[in-house]
Design a protein around this motif. Structure first.
Motif, PDB file in Angstrom:
ATOM      1  N   UNK A   8       7.000   3.328  13.548  1.00 16.08           N
ATOM      2  CA  UNK A   8       7.508   2.683  14.832  1.00 16.08           C
ATOM      3  C   UNK A   8       6.785   1.104  15.096  1.00 16.08           C
ATOM      4  N   UNK A   9       6.310   0.677  13.641  1.00 18.26           N
ATOM      5  CA  UNK A   9       6.002  -0.740  13.927  1.00 18.26           C
ATOM      6  C   UNK A   9       7.045  -1.567  13.073  1.00 18.26           C
ATOM      7  N   UNK A  10       7.512  -2.827  13.891  1.00 20.36           N
ATOM      8  CA  UNK A  10       8.759  -3.485  13.301  1.00 20.36           C
ATOM      9  C   UNK A  10       7.965  -4.159  12.036  1.00 20.36           C
ATOM     10  N   UNK A  11       8.897  -4.132  10.890  1.00 19.48           N
ATOM     11  CA  UNK A  11       8.763  -5.150   9.953  1.00 19.48           C
ATOM     12  C   UNK A  11       9.498  -6.547   9.998  1.00 19.48           C
ATOM     13  N   UNK A  12       8.818  -7.477  10.264  1.00 17.75           N
ATOM     14  CA  UNK A  12       9.284  -8.683  10.528  1.00 17.75           C
ATOM     15  C   UNK A  12      10.219  -9.234   9.261  1.00 17.75           C
ATOM     16  N   UNK A  13      11.421  -9.553   9.751  1.00 15.94           N
ATOM     17  CA  UNK A  13      12.228 -10.122   8.653  1.00 15.94           C
ATOM     18  C   UNK A  13      12.369 -11.613   8.998  1.00 15.94           C
ATOM     19  N   UNK A  14      12.057 -12.258   7.623  1.00 12.97           N
ATOM     20  CA  UNK A  14      11.949 -13.820   8.108  1.00 12.97           C
ATOM     21  C   UNK A  14      13.168 -14.576   7.715  1.00 12.97           C
ATOM     22  N   UNK A  15      13.581 -15.667   8.355  1.00 14.32           N
ATOM     23  CA  UNK A  15      14.552 -16.510   8.385  1.00 14.32           C
ATOM     24  C   UNK A  15      14.655 -17.249   7.041  1.00 14.32           C
ATOM     25  N   UNK A 182       3.396 -14.725   9.093  1.00 13.25           N
ATOM     26  CA  UNK A 182       2.579 -15.353  10.227  1.00 13.25           C
ATOM     27  C   UNK A 182       1.354 -14.885  10.424  1.00 13.25           C
ATOM     28  N   UNK A 183       0.881 -13.448  10.010  1.00 13.49           N
ATOM     29  CA  UNK A 183      -0.062 -12.684   9.833  1.00 13.49           C
ATOM     30  C   UNK A 183      -0.228 -12.727   8.162  1.00 13.49           C
ATOM     31  N   UNK A 184      -1.770 -12.341   8.054  1.00 17.51           N
ATOM     32  CA  UNK A 184      -1.891 -12.019   6.666  1.00 17.51           C
ATOM     33  C   UNK A 184      -1.586 -10.590   6.307  1.00 17.51           C
ATOM     34  N   UNK A 185      -1.912  -9.982   7.229  1.00 16.64           N
ATOM     35  CA  UNK A 185      -1.448  -8.468   6.952  1.00 16.64           C
ATOM     36  C   UNK A 185      -0.383  -7.827   7.928  1.00 16.64           C
ATOM     37  N   UNK A 186       0.601  -7.828   7.607  1.00 12.54           N
ATOM     38  CA  UNK A 186       1.679  -7.188   8.370  1.00 12.54           C
ATOM     39  C   UNK A 186       2.253  -5.789   7.926  1.00 12.54           C
ATOM     40  N   UNK A 187       2.993  -5.086   8.656  1.00 12.51           N
ATOM     41  CA  UNK A 187       3.635  -3.822   8.177  1.00 12.51           C
ATOM     42  C   UNK A 187       4.643  -4.383   7.152  1.00 12.51           C
ATOM     43  N   UNK A 188       5.069  -3.449   5.885  1.00  9.89           N
ATOM     44  CA  UNK A 188       4.488  -2.403   5.899  1.00  9.89           C
ATOM     45  C   UNK A 188       3.301  -2.420   4.852  1.00  9.89           C
ATOM     46  N   UNK A 209       9.166  -9.844   3.459  1.00 12.90           N
ATOM     47  CA  UNK A 209       7.972 -10.710   2.565  1.00 12.90           C
ATOM     48  C   UNK A 209       6.588  -9.534   2.305  1.00 12.90           C
ATOM     49  N   UNK A 210       6.456  -9.637   1.132  1.00 13.24           N
ATOM     50  CA  UNK A 210       5.236  -8.517   0.712  1.00 13.24           C
ATOM     51  C   UNK A 210       4.419  -9.253  -0.334  1.00 13.24           C
TER      52      UNK A 210
END
Ligand code: MF3
Ligand code: CO
Length: 260
Positions: A8-15, A182-188, A209-210
């Motif tokens: 349910x959490x969006x994985x942010x795709x970067x430009x 923009x956060x140190x820890x994002x999903x997934x 970005x992982x």
């Protein structure tokens, strides 16, 4: 919102512009790693290395990602021998010939993070310590080879686990890699092993970005937390190594944002 999601959490795709910003943070990261490798030697305290890292980052107009993160008090995490992660640097912790020494650090620049780690031998080290370091570095390389659109988190996890276990070492399970931006820890989450339920089915897509970060123990995979609330060490006292890069999924593969 459309686009990839995990639980349910969006994985942010970067430009592309965001990726360029993260690459700039990654270049500062790489420069900091080079300064640390230059300085690491028997007799040097982990606090002295922390100062070098912070000065190098700030001289490049960056900021340490970890300092202040959930109250973490330093720029680097310093892991000597059986310390897996999150060792707080100290004046009293002085590197000795033969130590297996891991450093983890993050850089913020332009509002975006780059996170990476490396492990080196201090002076001359024994062959088994060097093998632990080499296998861990190779397991990260094997994982990065799997980063391309259409592959999944499972491919990354299986690549690390396969390489490490074939060498007779074990992959830490209590700690995992992560999305970053923009956060140190994002999903997934990005585990280094395949086991039961997890984000294994998440498909990699351009602009993800992982931070991929195998933590490998010479003995068992179990870890324990120190009384300081931060430091994590191997339960059996065996040594541990850690490598990490921040990578971006591109149209046909990946871009290592923390590469030198
Ligand atoms: N190094 C960890 C990671 O790679 C984050 C460090 S958390 C801190 O995800 F609090 F120690 F900074
Ligand atoms: Co990380």
């Amino acid at each position: 919102m459309s686009g990839p999601r995990v639980r349910g959490e969006a994985i942010r795709i970067k430009s592309q512009a965001e990726l360029e910003t993260m690459r700039h943070a990654g270049r500062i990261h790489a420069r900091t790693v080079a300064a640390l490798i230059e300085a690491i030697a028997p007799g040097v305290s982990t606090a002295a290395l922390d100062r070098i890292a912070e000065e190098t980052i700030r001289a490049a107009d960056g900021e340490p990602s970890f300092k202040g993160y959930h109250g973490y008090p330093a720029t680097i995490c310093a892991g000597v021998n059986d310390v897996v992660v999150h060792g707080i640097p100290s004046e009293d912790e002085v590197l000795a010939e033969g130590d297996v020494f891991a450093v983890d650090l993050g850089v913020i620049w332009g509002g975006y993070h780059a996170d990476g780690a490396f492990t080196v031998g201090v002076g001359e080290i024994d062959a088994e310590g060097q093998r632990l370091i080499d296998v861990t570095r190779e397991s990260l390389a094997a994982a990065i080879e799997q980063v391309r659109p259409g592959n999944t988190i499972r491919d990354i996890a299986a690549a690390v686990q396969g390489h490490v276990e074939a060498a007779g070492f074990s992959v830490v399970r209590a700690l995992v890699g992560h999305g970053i931006g923009s956060e140190l820890h994002e999903p997934p989450q990005v585990p280094n092993f395949v086991d039961g339920a997890g984000p294994y089915g998440v498909e990699l897509a351009p602009g993800m970005t992982l931070a991929i970060e195998p933590m490998v123990n010479a003995g068992g995979f179990e870890v324990a937390q120190d009384a300081d609330g931060w430091k994590v060490h191997t339960r059996d006292g065996s040594r541990s190594a850690h490598f990490e890069h921040t990578v971006a999924v591109t149209d046909d593969g990946c871009w290592i944002l923390t590469a030198p």
